[in-house]
Write a protein that holds these residues in place. Structure first.
Motif, mmCIF file in Angstrom:
data_model
loop_
_atom_site.group_PDB
_atom_site.id
_atom_site.type_symbol
_atom_site.label_atom_id
_atom_site.label_comp_id
_atom_site.label_asym_id
_atom_site.label_seq_id
_atom_site.Cartn_x
_atom_site.Cartn_y
_atom_site.Cartn_z
ATOM 1 N N MET A 256 -87.344 -47.112 100.966
ATOM 2 C CA MET A 256 -86.486 -46.611 100.032
ATOM 3 C C MET A 256 -86.580 -45.015 99.957
ATOM 4 S SD MET A 256 -86.126 -47.855 96.065
ATOM 5 C CE MET A 256 -85.486 -49.632 96.488
ATOM 6 N N ARG A 257 -85.349 -44.346 99.563
ATOM 7 C CA ARG A 257 -85.508 -43.178 99.528
ATOM 8 C C ARG A 257 -85.518 -42.680 98.080
ATOM 9 N NH1 ARG A 257 -81.183 -38.846 101.972
ATOM 10 N NH2 ARG A 257 -81.730 -36.901 101.023
ATOM 11 N N PRO A 258 -86.678 -42.121 97.716
ATOM 12 C CA PRO A 258 -86.821 -41.749 96.163
ATOM 13 C C PRO A 258 -85.820 -40.430 96.062
ATOM 14 C CG PRO A 258 -88.877 -41.630 97.134
ATOM 15 C CD PRO A 258 -88.142 -41.810 98.162
ATOM 16 N N CYS A 259 -85.280 -40.460 94.777
ATOM 17 C CA CYS A 259 -84.403 -39.437 94.379
ATOM 18 C C CYS A 259 -84.338 -38.742 92.992
ATOM 19 C CB CYS A 259 -82.968 -40.028 94.525
ATOM 20 S SG CYS A 259 -81.507 -38.918 94.081
ATOM 21 N N GLU A 260 -84.479 -37.554 92.829
ATOM 22 C CA GLU A 260 -84.682 -37.085 91.561
ATOM 23 C C GLU A 260 -83.530 -37.085 90.416
ATOM 24 O OE1 GLU A 260 -85.949 -33.141 91.516
ATOM 25 O OE2 GLU A 260 -88.179 -33.770 92.514
ATOM 26 N N GLY A 261 -82.108 -37.288 91.283
ATOM 27 C CA GLY A 261 -80.980 -37.243 90.385
ATOM 28 C C GLY A 261 -80.914 -38.715 89.692
ATOM 29 N N ALA A 262 -80.532 -38.788 88.416
ATOM 30 C CA ALA A 262 -80.657 -40.176 87.826
ATOM 31 C C ALA A 262 -79.561 -40.017 86.471
ATOM 32 C CB ALA A 262 -81.915 -40.631 87.234
ATOM 33 N N LEU A 263 -79.866 -40.750 85.602
ATOM 34 C CA LEU A 263 -78.708 -40.758 84.281
ATOM 35 C C LEU A 263 -78.391 -39.393 83.815
ATOM 36 C CD1 LEU A 263 -77.228 -42.529 82.221
ATOM 37 C CD2 LEU A 263 -79.455 -42.422 80.964
ATOM 38 N N ARG A 264 -79.405 -38.547 83.454
ATOM 39 C CA ARG A 264 -79.362 -37.309 82.696
ATOM 40 C C ARG A 264 -78.466 -36.348 83.780
ATOM 41 N NH1 ARG A 264 -85.334 -35.473 81.369
ATOM 42 N NH2 ARG A 264 -85.507 -36.105 83.571
ATOM 43 N N ASP A 265 -78.502 -36.474 85.111
ATOM 44 C CA ASP A 265 -77.992 -35.721 85.841
ATOM 45 C C ASP A 265 -76.552 -35.987 85.932
ATOM 46 O OD1 ASP A 265 -80.266 -34.114 87.720
ATOM 47 O OD2 ASP A 265 -80.679 -36.055 87.180
ATOM 48 N N GLY A 266 -76.172 -37.416 85.936
ATOM 49 C CA GLY A 266 -74.853 -38.031 85.829
ATOM 50 C C GLY A 266 -74.143 -37.617 84.542
ATOM 51 N N VAL A 267 -75.104 -37.684 83.304
ATOM 52 C CA VAL A 267 -74.316 -37.190 82.096
ATOM 53 C C VAL A 267 -73.848 -35.834 82.320
ATOM 54 C CG1 VAL A 267 -74.729 -36.935 79.652
ATOM 55 C CG2 VAL A 267 -75.419 -39.011 80.777
ATOM 56 N N VAL A 268 -74.610 -35.035 82.745
ATOM 57 C CA VAL A 268 -74.268 -33.569 82.717
ATOM 58 C C VAL A 268 -73.202 -33.427 83.834
ATOM 59 C CG1 VAL A 268 -74.896 -31.282 83.920
ATOM 60 C CG2 VAL A 268 -76.689 -32.668 82.140
ATOM 61 N N GLU A 269 -73.147 -34.133 85.006
ATOM 62 C CA GLU A 269 -72.061 -34.096 86.011
ATOM 63 C C GLU A 269 -70.543 -34.330 85.201
ATOM 64 O OE1 GLU A 269 -71.567 -33.130 89.338
ATOM 65 O OE2 GLU A 269 -73.700 -32.329 89.363
ATOM 66 N N GLU A 270 -70.855 -35.224 84.612
ATOM 67 C CA GLU A 270 -69.567 -35.714 83.665
ATOM 68 C C GLU A 270 -69.263 -35.021 82.634
ATOM 69 O OE1 GLU A 270 -68.504 -39.822 83.613
ATOM 70 O OE2 GLU A 270 -68.572 -39.855 85.827
ATOM 71 N N LEU A 271 -70.315 -34.405 82.216
ATOM 72 C CA LEU A 271 -69.724 -33.493 80.813
ATOM 73 C C LEU A 271 -69.048 -32.311 81.290
ATOM 74 C CD1 LEU A 271 -70.505 -33.190 77.775
ATOM 75 C CD2 LEU A 271 -72.462 -32.018 78.587
ATOM 76 N N ILE A 272 -69.538 -31.843 82.464
ATOM 77 C CA ILE A 272 -68.827 -30.634 83.275
ATOM 78 C C ILE A 272 -67.436 -30.990 83.743
ATOM 79 C CG2 ILE A 272 -68.875 -28.953 85.266
ATOM 80 C CD1 ILE A 272 -71.938 -28.974 84.714
ATOM 81 N N GLY A 273 -67.422 -32.304 84.393
ATOM 82 C CA GLY A 273 -66.277 -32.787 85.155
ATOM 83 C C GLY A 273 -65.506 -33.835 84.468
ATOM 84 N N ARG A 274 -64.785 -33.243 83.121
ATOM 85 C CA ARG A 274 -64.358 -34.356 82.079
ATOM 86 C C ARG A 274 -63.244 -34.990 83.029
ATOM 87 N NH1 ARG A 274 -65.301 -37.382 77.789
ATOM 88 N NH2 ARG A 274 -63.532 -37.628 77.007
#
Length: 475
Positions: free
Chosen positions: A265-283
């Motif tokens: 399994m590949r560990p990944c730092e991107g998670a919920l907070r990153d997704g929220v920020v991405e969609e806050l920017i990309g409305r």
């Protein structure tokens, strides 16, 4: 997480992380205890200080598993919003899973299909998708906190207890395995605290490299069994806050490796907070996800979209005339009113009698990516109240000032539905003015004479809204 958008990319400029373990304070009565609330409020006060200079429109705060389940969540949220200084959205499990996937996709190469796993404190989110598109999302009621408390309540670790936890996790995964087990993916990805901690421990111990291998995970399991008690766990890079709940997380992850036959399994730092920020920017992306959700409902339940769109246009036109006087913040209320109009007849697929009630049930119990839990509840209650009795008490579960706002949105939707009683005809512009709880609807001259059925409907509506404490005058 505080970020800046520049040059087409999101740049993190600050990050504050505190492990509150709110799920640990959720008792058998499904109420968050005082100690956990105090931990949560103290953490939010810290975050609130950092966010003081950030405009409301650029802040989004989401609540997850524990706030979805807790009976006293509304009371806690009310206190939390005062401390934080910003509103809090409670998002559904599948929406959490989708946002986690968006967050992971923002930091990973775009190639290939992925199985993503996020083990939280009270739930585990699973997504199968490609690029930024989540093709299958699920939220399972198992997390490192509730599994540790359920199977290792006194901190004692034994082979029998671990087998019981593993068996329970496998049972939870069986339906998911049947749903996506035959699918293919290029890699498995793990996000958030639990899996990050497990991968960090395995790497520090020299059992694996950048990816968490099956062998390394099972070595970690064996080390936990040898410890026999959480207090005695001695592993490199394991923090004191993570120590009490690591065994529950390891049991869940072992079940994933076994059920889905994972080698690594590949560990990944991107998670919920990153997704929220991405969609806050990309409305625009959020709106496209919502639109896809509504399109799926209209297709599945064969909704008359031409009529729904016409009702929505009239409802929004009425809203625009009274939004300021009635304190209905735009554009959010317009989006919700249009969405409610789109699906207001979804219950007709069951039967005409009581179709507003059937529609409410469908919306409350459907997976609706793009909508928060409160937004989904608002849509369901608007559909419930768009005809027959105006059940203003249906909005009481929403926190202030939304019970009153939602009732007023329902009044606008009801008027729009009545004005479109003929369905096939275009409704001419009408004028609506309000002052407090009094409404005046002005129709084109001769409209009521030409539309006797609408006239009868509006007379009936006067009586219905009066019982809810409002006054409607029509001329």
């Amino acid at each position: 997480m505080v970020a800046r958008y520049a040059g087409g990319r999101v740049h993190m400029i600050d990050k504050v992380k505190e492990r509150v373990a709110l799920a640990a304070g959720l008792g058998a009565d499904l109420r968050i205890d005082e100690a956990a609330q105090e931990r949560g409020l103290a953490c939010l006060a810290l975050f609130g200080e950092r966010l003081q200079a950030v405009p409301d429109a650029r802040v989004r705060v989401v609540g997850t598993s524990t706030l979805r389940r807790a009976k006293n969540a509304p009371e806690f949220i009310e206190k939390a919003e005062k401390v934080l200084g910003h509103p809090i959205e409670v998002i559904a499990g599948v929406e959490e899973a989708r946002l986690v996937f968006v967050g992971a996709a923002s930091v990973l190469p775009s190639r290939g299909r992925r199985l993503l796993v996020d083990i939280g404190g009270g739930s585990t989110e699973v997504v199968l998708g490609e690029g930024r598109e989540a093709q299958h999302t699920d939220s399972l009621h198992m997390g490192c906190v509730n599994f540790t408390e359920g199977f290792f309540p006194d901190g004692k670790i034994s082979p029998d207890r671990f087998r019981a936890a593993l068996f329970a996790a496998r049972l939870e995964l069986e339906p998911l395995s049947r749903a996506i087990g035959g699918e293919e993916w290029q890699e498995a990805v793990g996000t958030s605290g639990t899996i990050e901690a497990i991968a960090t421990i395995a790497k520090a111990a020299g059992w694996s490299g950048r990816r968490l291998t099956r062998e390394a995970l099972f070595k970690l399991r064996d080390q936990l069994l040898q410890a026999k008690h959480t207090d005695d766990i001695d592993l490199p890079e394991l923090t004191e806050k993570r120590r009490p709940v690591i065994v529950g997380g390891v049991a869940i992850l072992c079940a994933f490796f076994e059920v889905f036959s994972l080698d690594e399994m590949r560990p990944c730092e991107g998670a919920l907070r990153d997704g929220v920020v991405e969609e806050l920017i990309g409305r625009d992306h959020v709106e496209s996800v919502r639109r896809a959700t509504l399109d799926r409902l209209t297709d599945r339940y064969e909704i008359d979209t031409a009529h729904a769109d016409a009702v929505g246009e009239t409802a929004v036109a009425l809203l625009e005339q009274v939004a300021d006087e009635w304190d209905l913040p735009m554009p959010f209320t317009a989006e919700m009113l249009q969405s409610a109009a789109t699906v207001h007849e979804v219950g007709l697929s069951i039967r005409y009698g009581g179709y507003h009630k059937h529609g409410c049930y469908i919306l409350e119990n459907s997976d609706m990516p793009g909508f928060s839990q409160d937004e989904q509840k608002l849509l369901a209650r608007l559909v419930l109240t768009h005809r027959r009795k105006l059940r203003y008490e249906a909005f009481d579960e929403l926190h202030a000032p939304w019970p009153q706002r939602s009732t007023r949105m329902a009044l606008l939707l009801r008027l729009a539905v009545r004005l479109h009683r003929r369905r096939a005809e275009v409704v001419p512009p009408v004028k609506l003015t309000v002052k407090g709880d009094k409404m005046k609807l002005k129709l084109p001259e001769g409209f009521l004479d030409d539309h006797p059925l609408t006239s009868v409907d509006l007379e009936s509506e006067k009586k219905r809204v009066e019982r809810a404490g409002y006054e409607l005058k029509v001329k």
